[in-house]
Design a protein around this motif. Structure first.
Motif, short mmCIF file in Angstrom:
data_model
loop_
_atom_site.label_atom_id
_atom_site.label_comp_id
_atom_site.label_asym_id
_atom_site.label_seq_id
_atom_site.Cartn_x
_atom_site.Cartn_y
_atom_site.Cartn_z
N ALA A 1 0.83 -1.20 0.00
CA ALA A 1 0.00 0.00 0.00
C ALA A 1 0.87 1.26 0.00
O ALA A 1 0.54 2.25 -0.66
CB ALA A 1 -0.92 0.00 1.21
N ILE A 2 1.97 1.22 0.72
CA ILE A 2 2.88 2.37 0.79
C ILE A 2 3.44 2.69 -0.60
O ILE A 2 3.51 3.85 -1.01
CB ILE A 2 4.01 2.09 1.80
CG1 ILE A 2 3.46 2.16 3.23
CG2 ILE A 2 5.17 3.08 1.62
CD1 ILE A 2 4.42 1.66 4.29
N LYS A 3 3.84 1.67 -1.34
CA LYS A 3 4.38 1.87 -2.68
C LYS A 3 3.37 2.57 -3.59
O LYS A 3 3.77 3.36 -4.45
CB LYS A 3 4.77 0.51 -3.30
CG LYS A 3 5.94 -0.17 -2.63
CD LYS A 3 6.16 -1.55 -3.26
CE LYS A 3 7.24 -2.33 -2.56
NZ LYS A 3 7.43 -3.68 -3.16
N GLU A 4 2.11 2.26 -3.41
CA GLU A 4 1.07 2.81 -4.29
C GLU A 4 0.59 4.20 -3.85
O GLU A 4 0.03 4.94 -4.65
CB GLU A 4 -0.13 1.85 -4.32
CG GLU A 4 0.20 0.50 -4.93
CD GLU A 4 -0.97 -0.46 -4.86
OE1 GLU A 4 -2.02 -0.05 -4.31
OE2 GLU A 4 -0.84 -1.59 -5.34
N THR A 5 0.84 4.54 -2.60
CA THR A 5 0.25 5.75 -2.02
C THR A 5 1.13 6.98 -2.17
O THR A 5 0.63 8.09 -2.41
CB THR A 5 -0.06 5.53 -0.53
OG1 THR A 5 -0.96 4.42 -0.39
CG2 THR A 5 -0.69 6.76 0.10
N TYR A 6 2.46 6.79 -2.05
CA TYR A 6 3.36 7.94 -1.94
C TYR A 6 4.26 8.06 -3.16
O TYR A 6 4.77 7.06 -3.68
CB TYR A 6 4.21 7.82 -0.68
CG TYR A 6 3.37 7.68 0.57
CD1 TYR A 6 2.73 8.77 1.14
CD2 TYR A 6 3.19 6.43 1.17
CE1 TYR A 6 1.94 8.64 2.27
CE2 TYR A 6 2.40 6.28 2.30
CZ TYR A 6 1.79 7.39 2.85
OH TYR A 6 0.99 7.25 3.96
#
Length: 228
Positions: A50-55
Motif C-alpha cells: 500500500a505504501i508503494k502505491e500511495t506515496y
C-alpha cells in the motif's frame, strides 16, 4: 502528490514539526498542493504494498524510529526504484546504514546508538555533539547538491549526535553513496547518489531553516523532483 514522512511523530520534537512546516512552506512557494503523512515505522513491513502505491516520494525524518528495519525497507525501495528520497539528521544515518547493508553487503553493519558492540560500526557517535549547533557546510562542486545550492558554502542547523564512522568514509563514497558536503575539516555532512532522480541525505536539518517567506532549496528541489 503525497509525501510519506518515515518516522514516529511526536509534536514535542521541534525537528519533526519543522518537517511538516517545511513541506507546507515549499508547497505554497511552488504553487502545488503536496499532502504529507507520517508513516509509523512499526507498520511498514505489513503495509509496504500500500505504501508503494500511495506515496510519490519519501522523507526519512529526524528521530529515533521504533523499527529500523521498517525505515531501511523504504530506503531500499526508493533507492532501487528511482523514487525521490530525502533523509535529514537521523535520516542521513539510516540512508548510510541501508546502503552498507543492502548495497555493500556488510551484514554486520550497525548503529552505535542501538548496537554499540556491532562488528561493523557504520554510524558512530560524533567527537563533538552537534545538537543545537549551526555550522558551515562545504559543497562539492561536482554534485547534485551543488546544483541545488549554486554555492560552495552554506550555513546550516544541526541536531545530531551520530554520523558516518571515519573508518568507513572512503569505502562508502567509493561504493557510490558519495560524500558531497563536509565541514571545514572534511567530516561528512551530506551524501547523495548523483545519478538517482533525487536521493540525498543531510546530517544537518534544513527544515529548521524554512519559513513561509524563505523556503529551503533542498526541500523545494525534493518536492519538485516528485513532479517529474
Amino acid at each position: 502528490m503525497k509525501v510519506g514522512i518515515v518516522g514516529d511523530f511526536s509534536p514535542e520534537y521541534p525537528s519533526q514539526t519543522a518537517t511538516n512546516n517545511a513541506i507546507l512552506h515549499s508547497s505554497s512557494k511552488l504553487g502545488i498542493s503536496f499532502e504529507y503523512e507520517w508513516i509509523p515505522t512499526a507498520t511498514i513491513s505489513k503495509q509496504m504494498n500500500a505504501i508503494k502505491e500511495t506515496y510519490q516520494g519519501f522523507w526519512i525524518g529526524p528521530g529515533y524510529p521504533d523499527s529500523v528495519e521498517g525505515v531501511l525497507t523504504i530506503i531500499q525501495f526508493a533507492r532501487e526504484n528511482n523514487v525521490p528520497l530525502l533523509g535529514t539528521c537521523g535520516g542521513f544515518q539510516y540512508i548510510i546504514l541501508e546502503y552498507a547493508k543492502n548495497k555493500m553487503l556488510l551484514e554486520n553493519a550497525g548503529h552505535e546508538e542501538r548496537d554499540p558492540h556491532t562488528l561493523q560500526l557504520i554510524i558512530s557517535k560524533l567527537a563533538c555533539s552537534l545538537v543545537g549547533q549551526k555550522g558551515n557546510v562545504i559543497v562539492n562542486k561536482n554534485s547534485r547538491l551543488f546544483d541545488i545550492y549554486q554555492a560552495e558554502n552554506t550555513n546550516e542547523q544541526f541536531r545530531c549526535n551520530y554520523g558516518l564512522s571515519p573508518e568507513y568514509e572512503q569505502q562508502i563514497h567509493e561504493a557510490g553513496l558519495r560524500i558531497v558536503g563536509t565541514d571545514s575539516v572534511g567530516n561528512p555532512r551530506a551524501i547523495e547518489i548523483t545519478e538517482h532522480k533525487f536521493f540525498i541525505g543531510t546530517l544537518f536539518v534544513p527544515q529548521l531553516s524554512s519559513t513561509p517567506d524563505s523556503t529551503h532549496c533542498i526541500v523545494d528541489t525534493f518536492l519538485t523532483s516528485i513532479l517529474k
